[in-house]
Design a protein around this motif. Structure first.
Motif, PDB file in Angstrom:
ATOM      1  N   MET A   1       0.838  -1.182   0.000  1.00 42.47           N
ATOM      2  CA  MET A   1       0.000   0.000   0.000  1.00 42.47           C
ATOM      3  C   MET A   1       0.881   1.243   0.000  1.00 42.47           C
ATOM      4  O   MET A   1       1.783   1.350   0.820  1.00 42.47           O
ATOM      5  CB  MET A   1      -0.912   0.019   1.221  1.00 42.47           C
ATOM      6  N   ASP A   2       0.563   2.139  -0.897  1.00 50.54           N
ATOM      7  CA  ASP A   2       1.323   3.377  -0.996  1.00 50.54           C
ATOM      8  C   ASP A   2       0.918   4.380   0.077  1.00 50.54           C
ATOM      9  O   ASP A   2       1.718   5.198   0.496  1.00 50.54           O
ATOM     10  CB  ASP A   2       1.121   3.992  -2.382  1.00 50.54           C
ATOM     11  N   ALA A   3      -0.318   4.326   0.547  1.00 50.24           N
ATOM     12  CA  ALA A   3      -0.814   5.300   1.523  1.00 50.24           C
ATOM     13  C   ALA A   3      -0.913   4.663   2.905  1.00 50.24           C
ATOM     14  O   ALA A   3      -1.238   3.483   3.046  1.00 50.24           O
ATOM     15  CB  ALA A   3      -2.175   5.823   1.092  1.00 50.24           C
ATOM     16  N   VAL A   4      -0.636   5.485   3.926  1.00 50.33           N
ATOM     17  CA  VAL A   4      -0.750   5.028   5.304  1.00 50.33           C
ATOM     18  C   VAL A   4      -1.714   5.937   6.049  1.00 50.33           C
ATOM     19  O   VAL A   4      -1.874   7.113   5.705  1.00 50.33           O
ATOM     20  CB  VAL A   4       0.619   5.012   6.029  1.00 50.33           C
ATOM     21  N   LEU A   5      -2.356   5.383   7.060  1.00 54.78           N
ATOM     22  CA  LEU A   5      -3.243   6.176   7.903  1.00 54.78           C
ATOM     23  C   LEU A   5      -2.425   7.241   8.603  1.00 54.78           C
ATOM     24  O   LEU A   5      -1.384   6.951   9.199  1.00 54.78           O
ATOM     25  CB  LEU A   5      -3.933   5.258   8.914  1.00 54.78           C
ATOM     26  N   HIS A   6      -2.877   8.486   8.521  1.00 53.23           N
ATOM     27  CA  HIS A   6      -2.105   9.601   9.084  1.00 53.23           C
ATOM     28  C   HIS A   6      -2.832  10.306  10.222  1.00 53.23           C
ATOM     29  O   HIS A   6      -2.226  10.661  11.221  1.00 53.23           O
ATOM     30  CB  HIS A   6      -1.778  10.591   7.964  1.00 53.23           C
ATOM     31  N   ARG A   7      -4.163  10.525  10.058  1.00 46.11           N
ATOM     32  CA  ARG A   7      -4.859  11.317  11.075  1.00 46.11           C
ATOM     33  C   ARG A   7      -6.349  10.957  11.078  1.00 46.11           C
ATOM     34  O   ARG A   7      -6.960  10.765  10.041  1.00 46.11           O
ATOM     35  CB  ARG A   7      -4.689  12.800  10.744  1.00 46.11           C
ATOM     36  N   LEU A   8      -6.925  10.908  12.289  1.00 43.73           N
ATOM     37  CA  LEU A   8      -8.363  10.753  12.484  1.00 43.73           C
ATOM     38  C   LEU A   8      -8.830  12.020  13.190  1.00 43.73           C
ATOM     39  O   LEU A   8      -8.314  12.360  14.255  1.00 43.73           O
ATOM     40  CB  LEU A   8      -8.678   9.524  13.345  1.00 43.73           C
ATOM     41  N   GLU A   9      -9.800  12.698  12.600  1.00 40.87           N
ATOM     42  CA  GLU A   9     -10.223  13.995  13.142  1.00 40.87           C
ATOM     43  C   GLU A   9     -11.739  14.046  13.270  1.00 40.87           C
ATOM     44  O   GLU A   9     -12.468  13.796  12.304  1.00 40.87           O
ATOM     45  CB  GLU A   9      -9.750  15.106  12.212  1.00 40.87           C
ATOM     46  N   ALA A  10     -12.219  14.383  14.467  1.00 41.59           N
ATOM     47  CA  ALA A  10     -13.656  14.528  14.686  1.00 41.59           C
ATOM     48  C   ALA A  10     -14.156  15.756  13.933  1.00 41.59           C
ATOM     49  O   ALA A  10     -13.513  16.805  13.932  1.00 41.59           O
ATOM     50  CB  ALA A  10     -13.942  14.671  16.175  1.00 41.59           C
ATOM     51  N   LEU A  11     -15.302  15.606  13.301  1.00 44.68           N
ATOM     52  CA  LEU A  11     -15.951  16.708  12.596  1.00 44.68           C
ATOM     53  C   LEU A  11     -17.238  17.084  13.318  1.00 44.68           C
ATOM     54  O   LEU A  11     -17.785  16.268  14.070  1.00 44.68           O
ATOM     55  CB  LEU A  11     -16.278  16.295  11.150  1.00 44.68           C
ATOM     56  N   PRO A  12     -17.734  18.287  13.095  1.00 39.49           N
ATOM     57  CA  PRO A  12     -19.029  18.641  13.696  1.00 39.49           C
ATOM     58  C   PRO A  12     -20.108  17.670  13.223  1.00 39.49           C
ATOM     59  O   PRO A  12     -20.109  17.245  12.069  1.00 39.49           O
ATOM     60  CB  PRO A  12     -19.293  20.050  13.161  1.00 39.49           C
ATOM     61  N   GLY A  13     -20.982  17.319  14.125  1.00 40.90           N
ATOM     62  CA  GLY A  13     -22.059  16.387  13.798  1.00 40.90           C
ATOM     63  C   GLY A  13     -21.803  15.032  14.414  1.00 40.90           C
ATOM     64  O   GLY A  13     -20.668  14.581  14.506  1.00 40.90           O
ATOM     65  N   ASP A  14     -22.864  14.401  14.838  1.00 38.11           N
ATOM     66  CA  ASP A  14     -22.748  13.091  15.485  1.00 38.11           C
ATOM     67  C   ASP A  14     -22.157  12.064  14.532  1.00 38.11           C
ATOM     68  O   ASP A  14     -22.645  11.882  13.421  1.00 38.11           O
ATOM     69  CB  ASP A  14     -24.114  12.610  15.963  1.00 38.11           C
TER      70      ASP A  14
END
Length: 132
Positions: A1-14
């Motif tokens: 896999m060329d891409a790796v998980l970098h960031r998880l970010e909460a967004l407004p909204g449930d």
């Protein structure tokens, strides 16, 4: 896999999250996901990087992490009433009205506000808030 998980970010909204991947060339790609009440993590497969699918081990692990973060987000969210400005008001935004030590709206200059439904007013200076 060329891409790796970098960031998880909460967004407004449930249950809404941004999942950012970093590619080998340093660029980033973000997918927006929705976690439902049934703990389902919905993502458009087309928004995932090349070689990532909704059924690959890397995405399943990321989905588990998102579920855990969402459970934490829900558990730590304030419950019940929220203090806010009424339409056209500004006292809460400016910090003139806060929740006092007893959990009720208070004017920082004069103390506890008086209630009329969900609208609270300082009898001395007229500062207004909605609490409910």
């Amino acid at each position: 896999m060329d891409a790796v998980l970098h960031r998880l970010e909460a967004l407004p909204g449930d249950g809404r999250w941004a999942v950012t991947f970093r590619r080998g060339d340093g660029s980033e790609q973000t997918a927006v996901v929705q976690i439902t009440d049934a703990d389902t993590v919905d993502v458009a497969e087309a928004s995932l990087p090349t070689d990532w699918t909704r059924s690959c081990d890397a995405w399943l692990a990321a989905a588990d992490a998102l579920r855990a973060l969402e459970r934490s987000r829900v558990a730590s969210a304030p419950s019940g009433a929220v203090l806010r400005d009424p339409d056209g008001g500004w006292d809460v935004s400016l910090g003139n009205v806060v929740l006092g030590p007893n959990g009720r709206p208070a004017c920082i200059a004069h103390g506890e506000l008086t209630a009329a439904g969900d609208r609270w007013t300082c009898p001395e200076c007229g500062a207004v808030a909605v609490f409910g």
